[in-house]
Motif scaffolding. Sequence first.
Motif, mmCIF file in Angstrom:
data_model
loop_
_atom_site.group_PDB
_atom_site.id
_atom_site.type_symbol
_atom_site.label_atom_id
_atom_site.label_comp_id
_atom_site.label_asym_id
_atom_site.label_seq_id
_atom_site.Cartn_x
_atom_site.Cartn_y
_atom_site.Cartn_z
ATOM 1 N N ARG A 81 0.831 -1.194 0.000
ATOM 2 C CA ARG A 81 0.000 0.000 0.000
ATOM 3 C C ARG A 81 0.872 1.253 0.000
ATOM 4 N N PRO A 82 0.457 2.307 -0.714
ATOM 5 C CA PRO A 82 1.278 3.525 -0.786
ATOM 6 C C PRO A 82 1.247 4.294 0.532
ATOM 7 N N PRO A 83 2.222 5.175 0.750
ATOM 8 C CA PRO A 83 2.234 5.992 1.974
ATOM 9 C C PRO A 83 0.991 6.883 2.060
ATOM 10 N N ASP A 84 0.589 7.214 3.270
ATOM 11 C CA ASP A 84 -0.510 8.146 3.480
ATOM 12 C C ASP A 84 -0.159 9.035 4.671
ATOM 13 N N ARG A 85 -1.104 9.849 5.123
ATOM 14 C CA ARG A 85 -0.813 10.804 6.182
ATOM 15 C C ARG A 85 -0.440 10.112 7.494
ATOM 16 N N ARG A 86 -1.117 9.025 7.821
ATOM 17 C CA ARG A 86 -0.836 8.318 9.073
ATOM 18 C C ARG A 86 0.424 7.472 8.997
ATOM 19 N N HIS A 87 0.792 7.076 7.792
ATOM 20 C CA HIS A 87 1.983 6.236 7.606
ATOM 21 C C HIS A 87 2.824 6.821 6.468
ATOM 22 N N PRO A 88 3.528 7.920 6.742
ATOM 23 C CA PRO A 88 4.265 8.603 5.673
ATOM 24 C C PRO A 88 5.410 7.794 5.079
ATOM 25 N N PHE A 89 5.877 6.791 5.797
ATOM 26 C CA PHE A 89 6.944 5.938 5.272
ATOM 27 C C PHE A 89 6.403 4.661 4.631
ATOM 28 N N GLY A 90 5.098 4.591 4.443
ATOM 29 C CA GLY A 90 4.516 3.441 3.781
ATOM 30 C C GLY A 90 4.212 2.290 4.726
ATOM 31 N N TYR A 91 3.850 1.171 4.144
ATOM 32 C CA TYR A 91 3.412 -0.003 4.903
ATOM 33 C C TYR A 91 4.342 -1.193 4.712
ATOM 34 N N GLY A 92 5.591 -0.911 4.334
ATOM 35 C CA GLY A 92 6.515 -2.001 4.038
ATOM 36 C C GLY A 92 6.749 -2.954 5.201
ATOM 37 N N LYS A 93 6.672 -2.431 6.440
ATOM 38 C CA LYS A 93 6.948 -3.287 7.600
ATOM 39 C C LYS A 93 5.811 -4.248 7.908
ATOM 40 N N GLU A 94 4.680 -4.095 7.200
ATOM 41 C CA GLU A 94 3.615 -5.098 7.361
ATOM 42 C C GLU A 94 4.137 -6.478 6.988
ATOM 43 N N ARG A 95 5.065 -6.525 6.058
ATOM 44 C CA ARG A 95 5.647 -7.801 5.625
ATOM 45 C C ARG A 95 6.271 -8.512 6.820
ATOM 46 N N PHE A 96 6.968 -7.766 7.655
ATOM 47 C CA PHE A 96 7.647 -8.350 8.794
ATOM 48 C C PHE A 96 6.666 -8.692 9.917
ATOM 49 N N PHE A 97 5.617 -7.864 10.075
ATOM 50 C CA PHE A 97 4.623 -8.124 11.119
ATOM 51 C C PHE A 97 3.909 -9.447 10.875
ATOM 52 N N TRP A 98 3.438 -9.662 9.659
ATOM 53 C CA TRP A 98 2.710 -10.896 9.359
ATOM 54 C C TRP A 98 3.634 -12.103 9.396
ATOM 55 N N SER A 99 4.889 -11.902 9.070
ATOM 56 C CA SER A 99 5.856 -12.995 9.195
ATOM 57 C C SER A 99 6.078 -13.354 10.658
ATOM 58 N N LEU A 100 6.036 -12.346 11.543
ATOM 59 C CA LEU A 100 6.146 -12.616 12.974
ATOM 60 C C LEU A 100 4.946 -13.425 13.457
ATOM 61 N N LEU A 101 3.746 -13.082 12.981
ATOM 62 C CA LEU A 101 2.562 -13.861 13.339
ATOM 63 C C LEU A 101 2.683 -15.304 12.847
ATOM 64 N N ALA A 102 3.257 -15.476 11.665
ATOM 65 C CA ALA A 102 3.458 -16.830 11.150
ATOM 66 C C ALA A 102 4.391 -17.617 12.055
ATOM 67 N N ALA A 103 5.438 -16.973 12.549
ATOM 68 C CA ALA A 103 6.367 -17.654 13.463
ATOM 69 C C ALA A 103 5.664 -18.050 14.752
#
Length: 321
Positions: free
Chosen positions: A65-87
């Motif tokens: 997802r592209p950056p927005d006002r609440r997340h100006p650096f984008g949502y790239g770290k979602e990749r790591f969050f969901w991988s943590l849930l998988a672990a």
Amino acid sequence: MSTRSDRRTRVTVLVALGANVVIAAAKAVGGLAVASPALLSEAAHSVADSMNEVFLLAALRRSRRPPDRRHPFGYGKERFFWSLLAAVGIFVMGGCFSFYQGVEALRGGGAEDLGGYVAGLVVLGVALLAEGGSLLRALYQVRKQGGAGSGLRDPALRTVVAEDGTAVLGVTLAAAGMVLHMVTGQVVWEAAASFAIGALLVYVAYRLGRDARAQLVGEAADPEASERIRALLRAQPEIDSVEALFTMKTGLDTALVAARVDLAPGMDSERVEDVAVRIKQSIADVVPEAEQIFLDVTDHRAPEAREAWESPAATGERGGA
């Protein structure tokens, strides 16, 4: 990482998901039918893997997802969050249940009638073929994306490789435990197989979780990339010294770069701004993943030069120059 690579990763995850759903159902039915703790442990393993692949599909979709006002650096770290849930899923649903099955086998003595174990071994044989095929698909993609060094940067792909590799080893352990139980009549062999599967899953979960945690809390960019940036800054005639350089991964293939530098004396404000824009573009060319670049000058600079250096044209997101 390109959209094409994401599509290939999504196909790999879907292949693993399809294989695990079918295998989990077969293992569960076979394990319940013959009361095999090793087979039930492997069923829990496949259920955990199936849930984790759903998490990884969510990671692939949401992290782009592209950056927005609440997340100006984008949502790239979602990749790591969901991988943590998988672990966590591997640890809880796979590892803990396998240990539980091992304890129950020792307490209850296991199945008295071992006649159905042949069918259970057939199920494990089919599972081995399916898991092996999924693993080969994942390893093929790793090779296409540059080998173990580059291909395994993607936590989604790394998790699939870890799951499939663990599944192949887990099926082998379960089959060995069942065969030894049939030959010796001692359920301790299946209990040992369940404990071994549990320990294997806990270890894999720990490794995957540790990697995801490091990236979530703000891991620095690749050291080689940082050295390229530092060398570029030091080579600029307008920079006397590089006081500090900070980098942080903001996603799978994006990073933030912040540098504090001491400028050479004698530059007017207009030249300072032009130099800052040029250096920022040079960093973006040398390190394409540097999506946000911030440049700062040490306090002893003249106020007007510092103001020009920190102007919107001289600092901020890549592409703003």
